[in-house]
Design a protein around this motif. Structure first.
Motif, PDB file in Angstrom:
ATOM      1  N   GLY A   1       0.709  -1.156  -0.027  1.00 48.34           N
ATOM      2  CA  GLY A   1       0.050  -0.034   0.159  1.00 48.34           C
ATOM      3  C   GLY A   1       0.848   1.373   0.014  1.00 48.34           C
ATOM      4  N   TYR A   2       2.136   1.247   0.748  1.00 51.66           N
ATOM      5  CA  TYR A   2       2.899   2.413   0.722  1.00 51.66           C
ATOM      6  C   TYR A   2       3.486   2.528  -0.574  1.00 51.66           C
ATOM      7  N   SER A   3       4.096   1.388  -1.219  1.00 49.86           N
ATOM      8  CA  SER A   3       4.684   1.485  -2.541  1.00 49.86           C
ATOM      9  C   SER A   3       3.573   2.200  -3.439  1.00 49.86           C
ATOM     10  N   LEU A   4       2.342   1.874  -3.264  1.00 55.77           N
ATOM     11  CA  LEU A   4       1.292   2.247  -4.288  1.00 55.77           C
ATOM     12  C   LEU A   4       0.955   3.619  -4.172  1.00 55.77           C
ATOM     13  N   VAL A   5       0.922   4.056  -3.041  1.00 47.32           N
ATOM     14  CA  VAL A   5       0.835   5.556  -2.762  1.00 47.32           C
ATOM     15  C   VAL A   5       1.918   6.406  -2.974  1.00 47.32           C
ATOM     16  N   MET A   6       3.131   6.035  -2.927  1.00 43.33           N
ATOM     17  CA  MET A   6       4.311   6.763  -3.236  1.00 43.33           C
ATOM     18  C   MET A   6       4.392   6.694  -4.938  1.00 43.33           C
TER      19      MET A   6
END
Length: 484
Positions: free
Chosen positions: A26-31
């Motif tokens: 999820g963090y990677s997707l947001v970034m």
């Protein structure tokens, strides 16, 4: 008590790995989304900026840049100018496209419009009778217009040495000249003196005068009572015989009334031009008999001591050449003695201390100094301020403007002359814009530098490499012998 394998995962235990992986994903997707948003925003902002802020010219000839002269002309515009770009879809020249974009970005008064000849087949007919090629231009302001043919943007000339054709890019010069023409109502008028065996203007010089929007007309002082009131400048090029007293009086009166005179006069062929030279002698400048020869090998070109590389004084006329590293080749020149000159005289070009004037003139048999020759240095071109801000600029040569000498100087000779002419008629803001070569320019170097380079390239460097090779071979053999 039941034994439990410590390496076996309890199926009822929480799945920590999956949770961590989910959070990391999820963090990677947001970034990733954030980076994409920033990238899109940066591209949108960059697209809104003018091309002059987002493109950098790294070409050797600076094809994608405009000079300070053009910027000065565009910043002074007060009238709206439309540039019609005549080009078929898909046939756009990228250099021309970038040039037009630069002009639009530099002035709100410039507007570029495309005219596809397939869509507007008769559009160009109202401006020219020529066959119009793609990427030709029409510049229009009000009722005035000028057509710029494609071969004016990319002029082709014959190289006098290789007999091959060379191409240059003159889009900026042609376009700025056209803008000047359509926005200027008062066109400077240059009168060319005739009646004394004057030479025809060299073709390159003549073309440059036309491109600078100067109107020219012939003038015989024997048929008028006064110089025409609309004369912005009188140009005297290579007279072969002297002027009458009455003609010189008309020129003197014209100068003292604030007129401008530009003279090109080299060593006398048959008889001296004593009357004409009174324009100089009345201000303490004395023409020296003979042909100037340089004794300093740093100050002449191509092993020709009469092809002078003059010293250029700091002046609005010479500064543009000095700043760009160009040197005129001042050939077949008459020296001017300014030791008794008045305060209104300024030396523009001069020879070295080692120069001298050959008394034999065109009949010289040696470049060595002989009895009767006059020691230098000499002024080769001067500016003389007369009453009421009149001005005379005198070049001690006419031959240096020949197309061959101008080519040797990479155009510096004509540029110097045009700078002098534009300063006389008060058009200093439109000093000559040099065409940008797509091939090469000649490197003008002194005779001594040429000899030094030959010695280094043919003698010193090969001997050094040979000596280095011998040292390396001997060292390797010594090491081999020691190892055995």
């Amino acid at each position: 008590m039941q034994w439990k394998n410590p390496f076996r995962r309890d199926p009822d235990a929480p799945k920590e790995g999956s949770s961590l992986a989910l959070r990391a994903g999820g963090y990677s997707l947001v970034m990733t989304a954030l980076v994409l948003v920033i990238a899109v925003a940066v591209n949108l902002i960059a697209g809104m900026l003018p091309s002059t802020m987002t493109r950098y010219d790294i070409s050797a000839a600076k094809l994608y840049s405009v000079t300070s002269n053009t910027k000065s002309v565009l910043s002074a515009l007060t009238d709206d100018v439309t540039v019609y770009w005549i080009v078929q879809s898909g046939a756009e020249d990228r250099v021309v496209e970038n040039l037009l974009a630069n002009y639009e970005a530099l002035s709100d008064h410039i507007k570029v419009e495309k005219r596809n000849p397939d869509v507007y087949p008769t559009f160009a007919e109202q401006y020219t009778d020529e066959t119009v090629q793609n990427n030709s231009l029409v510049v229009e302001c009000g009722d005035r217009s000028r057509y710029i043919a494609y071969n004016e943007i990319y002029p082709t000339d014959l190289d006098i040495y290789s007999y091959a054709y060379t191409t240059s890019f003159d889009g900026e010069g042609a376009l700025t000249s056209a803008i000047n023409y359509v926005t200027t109502e008062d066109v400077p008028k240059i009168y060319l003196l005739e009646g004394h065996g004057e030479s025809e203007l060299p073709s390159t010089f003549q073309s440059q005068i036309e491109r600078e929007n100067y109107e020219t007309a012939a003038l015989s002082l024997l048929t008028v009572d006064a110089i025409p009131e609309d004369a912005d400048c009188i140009l005297i090029y290579g007279p072969q015989s002297d002027l009458a007293d009455e003609e010189v009086t008309l020129l003197q009166d014209y100068l003292n009334a604030g007129g401008k005179v530009l003279v090109f006069s080299g060593p006398a062929v048959d008889t001296p031009l004593e009357n004409l030279e009174t324009l100089l002698t009345s201000h303490g400048v004395e023409p020296v008999d003979g042909l100037v020869v340089e004794g300093d090998r740093e100050r002449y070109a191509f092993q020709l001591p009469y092809a002078l590389l003059p010293e250029m004084a700091a002046d609005d006329i010479t500064d543009p050449l000095t700043e760009e590293g160009y040197t005129p080749v001042f050939s077949i020149a008459q020296g001017l003695d300014t030791s008794s000159a008045s305060s209104g005289v300024t030396t523009l070009l001069s020879s070295s201390e080692a120069s001298f004037s050959k008394a034999d003139g065109y009949d010289i048999t040696t470049y060595e100094k002989e009895d009767g020759d006059t020691d230098g240095p000499f002024a080769l071109a001067v500016s003389v301020i007369t009453e009421n801000d009149g001005e005379l600029i005198w070049f001690g040569s006419s031959a240096f403007l020949d197309d061959s000498y101008n080519a040797i100087s990479s155009g510096a000779n004509v540029n110097l002359t045009m700078n002098a002419l534009t300063s006389l008629v008060g058009e200093t803001g439109s000093m000559s814009i040099r065409a940008k070569s797509l091939n090469y320019n000649y490197l003008t170097i002194s005779d001594s530098t040429s000899s030094l380079l030959k010695t280094l390239m043919i003698g010193v460097f090969p001997l050094c490499y040979l000596g280095l090779g011998v040292v390396v071979v001997l060292r390797r053999r010594r090491l081999q012998n020691e190892s055995h």
